[in-house]
Structure formats: C-alpha cells, structure tokens
Design a protein around this motif. Structure first.
Motif, mmCIF file in Angstrom:
data_model
loop_
_atom_site.group_PDB
_atom_site.id
_atom_site.type_symbol
_atom_site.label_atom_id
_atom_site.label_comp_id
_atom_site.label_asym_id
_atom_site.label_seq_id
_atom_site.Cartn_x
_atom_site.Cartn_y
_atom_site.Cartn_z
ATOM 1 N N VAL A 229 0.835 -1.206 0.000
ATOM 2 C CA VAL A 229 0.000 0.000 0.000
ATOM 3 C C VAL A 229 0.868 1.254 0.000
ATOM 4 O O VAL A 229 0.617 2.201 -0.760
ATOM 5 N N GLU A 230 1.897 1.266 0.846
ATOM 6 C CA GLU A 230 2.807 2.421 0.893
ATOM 7 C C GLU A 230 3.419 2.675 -0.479
ATOM 8 O O GLU A 230 3.533 3.826 -0.925
ATOM 9 N N ARG A 231 3.823 1.615 -1.153
ATOM 10 C CA ARG A 231 4.458 1.765 -2.465
ATOM 11 C C ARG A 231 3.470 2.304 -3.495
ATOM 12 O O ARG A 231 3.769 3.248 -4.242
ATOM 13 N N LEU A 232 2.268 1.720 -3.543
ATOM 14 C CA LEU A 232 1.303 2.092 -4.567
ATOM 15 C C LEU A 232 0.746 3.494 -4.368
ATOM 16 O O LEU A 232 0.453 4.199 -5.337
ATOM 17 N N THR A 233 0.587 3.915 -3.112
ATOM 18 C CA THR A 233 0.050 5.262 -2.890
ATOM 19 C C THR A 233 1.071 6.352 -3.190
ATOM 20 O O THR A 233 0.707 7.521 -3.342
ATOM 21 N N ARG A 234 2.341 5.978 -3.301
ATOM 22 C CA ARG A 234 3.374 6.971 -3.657
ATOM 23 C C ARG A 234 3.500 7.178 -5.162
ATOM 24 O O ARG A 234 4.113 8.138 -5.613
ATOM 25 N N ILE A 235 2.937 6.270 -5.950
ATOM 26 C CA ILE A 235 3.019 6.384 -7.414
ATOM 27 C C ILE A 235 1.888 7.285 -7.907
ATOM 28 O O ILE A 235 0.708 6.956 -7.755
ATOM 29 N N GLU A 236 2.227 8.410 -8.494
ATOM 30 C CA GLU A 236 1.225 9.371 -8.954
ATOM 31 C C GLU A 236 0.644 8.970 -10.302
ATOM 32 O O GLU A 236 1.365 8.534 -11.210
#
Length: 348
Positions: A229-236
């Motif tokens: 989740v942390e990784r995916l929410t950082r991808i704009e």
C-alpha cells in the motif's frame, strides 16, 4: 445481485466487526428473521456451529439404502444409483453426486477445529457463511484491530473454505479486506497470494506445520500488504496517465458491435468509480486507486452469468482470478506510466 436470495444471504451469512467496517452489501434487517446476522465484534464460534453448521452432509454410498440411512426416500435420487450421493441431513436436499473417491470435509472440523489448531489460538471470526444451499461454506479469521497504512484502513484475515459438491477443494488463504468496501485484494499483487488447497480424496491430509509454513499466516500478510500500500500510494497517476491506462486496460475496438459496447460500458463505469465512488475516489491520482477501481469493478459491476455474485466473488478470491486482474491492471498501468514518461522526455 446474487443467485442466493436476499433472505438466504441475510440468514446464512454471518458478518462480524461491524463496529469497525459497517454492514455488508447484502444487509437487509427485514430479511434476517428472528436473529440478526451482523455482530459488532467477532462472531462467537458457537453461533457459527449453531446457525450455520448445525446439520451434517451425509454420504449415501453407491447402491445405499436411502430409507435405512436417512429414514426417508426421494424418487429423484433413484436415478443416481451408480453414484455416491451427498445429502443435507436437515432438509434431505441433494448437494452433490460422485462416481467414487470423494471424501467429505465436514465444515466444523475443516473450517473451525483445524483452523484453530493451525493458528494455535482462539478463533476471532470476522465472517462465515453458506452458499449454494449449503454446498459451499467459509469462515474468515481476523485480527481484532483494523490496520492503517498510508491512509488505507484494512483487515487482514485467513479465509478457510470448502465444499461438499466438489466445486471447491478445502482452501486456506490469507487475504485483505479494505474497510471502505467488501473488496478483497491479494497480498502479493500479480502473484495471486499464497494458498493451500487440499483435495477431497481419501489420501489427502491436513498437515498443520506444512500449511502454517506455506501460508505465513495473517500477521505476515499484514506487513506485506502495508508495504505494498505504501508503495502504490506513492506512485502518482495524473489524468493523462489514467486516460492512457484506460486505453491499455480496456481498448475500444474500431468496429461497432458487442465488443465495442462492452468496452465502452466498462470504461464508463471505471471512470465513474475513479471520479465519484467512495471506494475508489479517496485514492484518485495514485496507483493504489487504479487497482481499487478495477478490483471494485470486478467485485460489484462486472457482468456475471449462471452464478450468483456472492458465489462468484468467493471464487475470485479463492482462485487466481484476483491475481490475474491485478496483474493485468499493473501491466496496463506500467505501460501508461512509460508512455507518459516518454512523452515528457520528447518535450524536453
């Protein structure tokens, strides 16, 4: 909505922890009878046994005397004299028929006792239910507290399910449910998540240590999902990337016809979810929002045929379907991001 009626879902599906995640999509108090099917905290094990597993699937061997074994008969059963029959003990409904070799995995043993041994702790049951007139059953074991990662609230759980009609092996799988909706997501996007499946054969065994090692159990699943989740929410994912994603994920055929209509309708629904639906819109503009859009579409809006939505969603979770959808989503998103990056380089 579902091949199972509203009354069936409200009387044969139990939903726990509603104080933390609200009611299920099928909730209708008037259809629940004398006893509500929603619980503010965990569902007591005894309630699952009493309300769902208070009957037994009975095996009638090939050529078995139905009158002697069940104290009842049914002319329709006589057409299956060369089959092993699985009969529901309380209603005498036929749940399954097999040539030979099928072994019943009784629900209270395989979904409660064996899971308790697997986790080596008391069971905190988040949901349990019956589908297909009792031919399929499941129990989910959850952590008592909701977890938050990057603003995403989720509940990891161990899903245990089996069947007496041969449609499903006894299956154990760690999955994650987002609190904002009934969607579940595989832990490792694109890999389908860990799962253990045990066939209904005479020689298949449930080996606690092997199953525990294979699954990694719920706490590990929570850590892995938090990191994802942390990784995916950082991808704009700005608007131009979202449009490119739709082109990759659901291309519209040039020729008019059914395929074009389906593609256009799918894109319209995905656009609506992305921009307006509370299950997706909070993460609009991120890769996590993209996955949530396709996952929500699969669970709640994709066309289904010859099966109820509740049954189809359960099959999606226990099979590799969710992993396939998430793989396709990530592949299309990667292409869209690469296209946007290439265009930016060209402008430079």
């Amino acid at each position: 909505m579902s091949r199972e009626t509203s009354e069936w879902l409200n009387q044969n599906v139990l939903v726990g922890y509603t104080d933390q995640r609200g009611t299920a999509w099928h909730y209708r108090r008037s259809a629940q009878g004398v006893e509500p099917n929603h619980y503010p905290g965990p569902i007591p094990v005894e309630d699952v046994k009493r309300r769902l597993f208070g009957w037994q699937p009975v095996s009638i061997p090939m050529g078995g005397n139905l009158q002697e074994l069940l104290g009842a008969d049914n002319p329709a059963w006589k057409t299956y004299t060369d089959h092993q029959l699985i009969i529901r003990s309380d209603t005498l409904d036929l749940l399954g028929k097999f040539k030979d070799g099928f072994t019943i995995h009784h629900y209270d043993e395989w979904l409660l006792t064996k899971v308790a041994n697997l986790l080596d702790t008391d069971l905190h049951i988040g949901s349990a239910g019956l589908l297909k007139n009792g031919a399929v059953a499941w129990v989910s074991i959850e952590m008592t507290e909701t977890i938050t990662a990057a603003g995403v609230r989720f509940r990891p759980h161990l899903l245990a399910a089996t069947s007496v009609d041969g449609s499903l092996s006894s299956t154990y799988k760690p999955v994650v449910q987002l609190v904002v909706c009934d969607n579940t997501m595989d832990i490792a996007l694109g890999e389908g998540g860990a799962a253990v499946k045990i066939k209904h054969s005479r020689h298949s065994k449930f080996k606690v240590a092997e199953v525990r090692d294979a699954l990694g159990i719920v706490h590990q699943a929570a850590d892995e999902f938090s990191a994802e989740v942390e990784r995916l929410t950082r991808i704009e994912v700005p608007d131009r990337v979202w449009s490119a994603f739709l082109d990759e994920y659901t291309p519209v055929p040039a020729q008019k016809g059914r395929a074009r209509t389906i593609a256009e309708n799918t894109r319209t629904e995905l656009e609506r979810l992305w921009n307006h639906d509370q299950r997706v819109a909070p993460w609009q503009g991120t890769a996590f929002g993209v996955h949530q859009a396709t996952n929500t579409y699969l669970h709640h809006y994709a066309t289904i045929r010859n099966v109820g939505r509740a049954e189809r969603n359960m099959d999606n979770v226990l099979s590799t379907k969710l992993g396939e959808v998430e793989t396709a989503t990530q592949r299309a998103l990667d292409k869209a991001l690469n296209r946007a990056s290439d265009r930016a380089l060209i402008r430079l």
